[in-house]
Motif scaffolding. Structure first.
Motif, mmCIF file in Angstrom:
data_model
loop_
_atom_site.group_PDB
_atom_site.id
_atom_site.type_symbol
_atom_site.label_atom_id
_atom_site.label_comp_id
_atom_site.label_asym_id
_atom_site.label_seq_id
_atom_site.Cartn_x
_atom_site.Cartn_y
_atom_site.Cartn_z
ATOM 1 N N MET A 95 0.963 -1.326 -0.120
ATOM 2 C CA MET A 95 -0.062 -0.157 -0.114
ATOM 3 C C MET A 95 1.005 1.282 -0.096
ATOM 4 S SD MET A 95 -1.619 -0.093 4.020
ATOM 5 C CE MET A 95 -2.416 1.307 3.705
ATOM 6 N N SER A 96 0.306 2.433 -0.510
ATOM 7 C CA SER A 96 1.027 3.713 -0.482
ATOM 8 C C SER A 96 -0.044 4.591 0.239
ATOM 9 C CB SER A 96 1.203 4.196 -1.792
ATOM 10 O OG SER A 96 1.769 5.693 -2.168
ATOM 11 N N ARG A 143 -5.479 8.166 -0.938
ATOM 12 C CA ARG A 143 -5.370 9.335 -1.701
ATOM 13 C C ARG A 143 -6.073 10.595 -0.871
ATOM 14 N NH1 ARG A 143 -5.328 7.743 -7.998
ATOM 15 N NH2 ARG A 143 -3.549 6.674 -7.992
ATOM 16 N N THR A 144 -5.454 11.719 -1.113
ATOM 17 C CA THR A 144 -5.988 13.028 -0.702
ATOM 18 C C THR A 144 -6.106 13.896 -1.797
ATOM 19 O OG1 THR A 144 -5.050 13.020 1.443
ATOM 20 C CG2 THR A 144 -5.845 15.128 0.966
ATOM 21 N N GLY A 145 -7.226 14.222 -2.361
ATOM 22 C CA GLY A 145 -7.207 15.050 -3.556
ATOM 23 C C GLY A 145 -8.394 14.655 -4.529
ATOM 24 N N TYR A 146 -8.207 14.869 -5.642
ATOM 25 C CA TYR A 146 -9.377 14.692 -6.749
ATOM 26 C C TYR A 146 -9.031 13.237 -7.682
ATOM 27 C CZ TYR A 146 -9.778 19.582 -5.697
ATOM 28 O OH TYR A 146 -9.687 20.750 -5.090
ATOM 29 N N LEU A 147 -10.308 12.505 -7.700
ATOM 30 C CA LEU A 147 -10.168 11.276 -8.414
ATOM 31 C C LEU A 147 -10.398 11.230 -9.792
ATOM 32 C CD1 LEU A 147 -11.064 9.070 -5.383
ATOM 33 C CD2 LEU A 147 -8.830 9.610 -5.967
ATOM 34 N N ALA A 154 -13.146 3.707 -5.326
ATOM 35 C CA ALA A 154 -12.667 4.556 -3.976
ATOM 36 C C ALA A 154 -13.568 4.385 -2.908
ATOM 37 C CB ALA A 154 -12.802 5.969 -4.534
ATOM 38 N N ARG A 155 -13.069 4.551 -1.863
ATOM 39 C CA ARG A 155 -13.908 4.582 -0.568
ATOM 40 C C ARG A 155 -13.738 5.885 0.086
ATOM 41 N NH1 ARG A 155 -15.454 1.129 3.990
ATOM 42 N NH2 ARG A 155 -16.686 2.232 5.402
ATOM 43 N N TYR A 156 -14.920 6.708 0.282
ATOM 44 C CA TYR A 156 -14.390 8.163 0.781
ATOM 45 C C TYR A 156 -14.314 8.002 2.431
ATOM 46 C CZ TYR A 156 -15.849 12.619 2.760
ATOM 47 O OH TYR A 156 -16.131 13.905 3.407
ATOM 48 N N TYR A 157 -13.405 8.517 2.795
ATOM 49 C CA TYR A 157 -13.310 8.647 4.315
ATOM 50 C C TYR A 157 -13.753 9.967 4.998
ATOM 51 C CZ TYR A 157 -10.286 4.643 4.583
ATOM 52 O OH TYR A 157 -9.785 3.044 4.480
ATOM 53 N N LEU A 158 -13.062 11.199 4.738
ATOM 54 C CA LEU A 158 -13.679 12.386 5.320
ATOM 55 C C LEU A 158 -12.787 13.224 4.215
ATOM 56 C CD1 LEU A 158 -10.708 13.310 6.841
ATOM 57 C CD2 LEU A 158 -11.807 12.094 8.657
ATOM 58 N N LYS A 264 -9.910 25.901 0.343
ATOM 59 C CA LYS A 264 -9.307 24.373 -0.195
ATOM 60 C C LYS A 264 -9.712 23.225 0.627
ATOM 61 C CE LYS A 264 -5.240 22.227 -2.035
ATOM 62 N NZ LYS A 264 -3.879 22.172 -2.324
ATOM 63 N N VAL A 265 -10.383 22.418 0.129
ATOM 64 C CA VAL A 265 -10.791 21.281 0.990
ATOM 65 C C VAL A 265 -10.738 20.018 0.117
ATOM 66 C CG1 VAL A 265 -12.988 20.084 2.145
ATOM 67 C CG2 VAL A 265 -12.670 22.501 2.063
ATOM 68 N N LEU A 266 -9.837 19.158 0.442
ATOM 69 C CA LEU A 266 -9.700 17.613 -0.324
ATOM 70 C C LEU A 266 -10.277 16.644 0.387
ATOM 71 C CD1 LEU A 266 -6.143 18.406 -1.434
ATOM 72 C CD2 LEU A 266 -8.050 19.027 -2.674
ATOM 73 N N GLY A 267 -11.047 15.761 -0.358
ATOM 74 C CA GLY A 267 -11.394 14.326 -0.021
ATOM 75 C C GLY A 267 -10.378 13.336 0.507
ATOM 76 N N ILE A 268 -10.220 12.593 1.375
ATOM 77 C CA ILE A 268 -9.410 11.562 1.700
ATOM 78 C C ILE A 268 -10.083 10.181 1.184
ATOM 79 C CG2 ILE A 268 -8.026 10.216 3.304
ATOM 80 C CD1 ILE A 268 -7.753 12.767 4.833
ATOM 81 N N TYR A 269 -9.564 9.349 0.669
ATOM 82 C CA TYR A 269 -10.159 8.131 -0.062
ATOM 83 C C TYR A 269 -9.175 6.944 0.078
ATOM 84 C CZ TYR A 269 -12.860 11.447 -2.500
ATOM 85 O OH TYR A 269 -13.765 12.638 -2.895
#
Length: 300
Positions: A95-96, A143-147, A154-158, A264-269
């Motif tokens: 994983m990364s 990932r943090t950002g736009y997919l 992708a599973r959204y976290y927050l 700036k608000v980025l989703g974490i997935y």
């Protein structure tokens, strides 16, 4: 009051009959009826009007049903969260994860997960670059950002909110910007990893849309922790994820100088390659990390 009575009440309402709820829970009709009666007796209100053809909620029953359904959902979510933890999980996961979240919570969460499952090994790299999951052989990436890649799941976290911050010593020496435009008169610390440009900071416009402001500064880095240290030293104004400086803000070592204006608000997935059946080891790890994010949601 028994929480399982609340859950049973919600099932009776959703299924529309005592008999269907009894069948689903492997109970007799009389047991279901007694438990609903026990609930009514405890609350001292009538919850249902019973006729031979249908059940109708009283006003009190309508209010309780909404709450009871939440209890049922919370119970199911808790059960799902630990489902499979008693089974033997083994194998390897590559994983990364992004550096900030990795250092803040994921490294500890993943190491804990490995301890819980002795047959499992995990190779985790901390990297802000968007890796190629399939080409590089990754099982899971946070990932943090736009997919953009539609071939991935992708599973959204927050959401991760960014802030503009500076030390009290910097503000005392150079003044506190009251508007984003006043940042143009200050030394801004540049995060060169930003996908939209190190010197382009996003702010909320009067029309509700975000706009970019081009700022300038004498120091840039692709490492957010380096910017944090420069800001703590009073060397400029930083534009960084809130979670990175959470404790600094609480301790008063950094000040959030434009709290209502940063856009700036980025989703974490959690992201993984498309598969018809996600391996249990990945499913459990994704959920384990989600719970850790949830517990630290106030950082973000």
């Amino acid at each position: 009051m028994h929480s399982d009575d609340l859950i049973l009440f919600a099932q009776v309402v959703e299924l529309g009959s005592f008999s269907k709820a009894a069948e689903q829970n492997n109970l007799t009709n009389s047991v279901v009826s007694k438990r609903i009666a026990r609930l009514e007796q405890h609350l001292n209100v009538q919850l249902l009007y019973r006729t031979t053809r249908k059940l109708t909620l009283t006003e009190a029953g309508q209010v309780l049903f909404i709450k009871a359904k939440r209890v049922a959902l919370a119970t199911q979510e808790a059960t799902n969260a630990v489902a499979g933890f008693g089974e033997l999980i083994k194998g390897h996961i590559k994983m990364s994860v992004p550096t900030i979240s990795g250092e803040l919570l994921i490294a500890d969460a993943v190491a804990e997960f490995c301890q819980m499952h002795p047959g499992l090994t995990v190779d985790m790299s901390l990297d802000n670059q968007f890796v190629d999951l399939v080409k590089d052989g990754y099982d899971l990436v946070i990932r943090t950002g736009y997919l953009e890649d539609s071939s991935l799941i992708a599973r959204y976290y927050l959401d991760s909110h960014w802030i503009v911050c500076a030390s009290p010593s910097y503000i005392k020496r150079y003044g506190r910007p009251e508007t984003p435009e006043q940042l143009l008169q200050h030394n801004c610390l540049l995060y060169s990893y930003q996908t939209n440009g190190a010197n382009e900071w996003q702010f909320k416009g009067d029309n509700g849309e975000n706009y970019s402001l081009k700022i300038n500064g004498c120091f840039s880095s692709d490492n957010a922790s380096a910017l944090r240290k420069a800001a703590l030293g009073g060397h400029g104004i930083a534009y960084v994820p809130r979670c990175l400086v959470y404790h600094d803000l609480r301790n008063g070592e950094l000040i959030d100088i434009l709290p209502q204006q940063v856009g700036k608000v980025l989703g974490i997935y959690a992201v993984y390659p498309f598969t018809r059946q996600l391996p249990k080891k990945l499913k459990l790890l994704i959920e384990h990390i989600r719970l850790r994010y949830k517990a630290m949601e106030h950082y973000f």
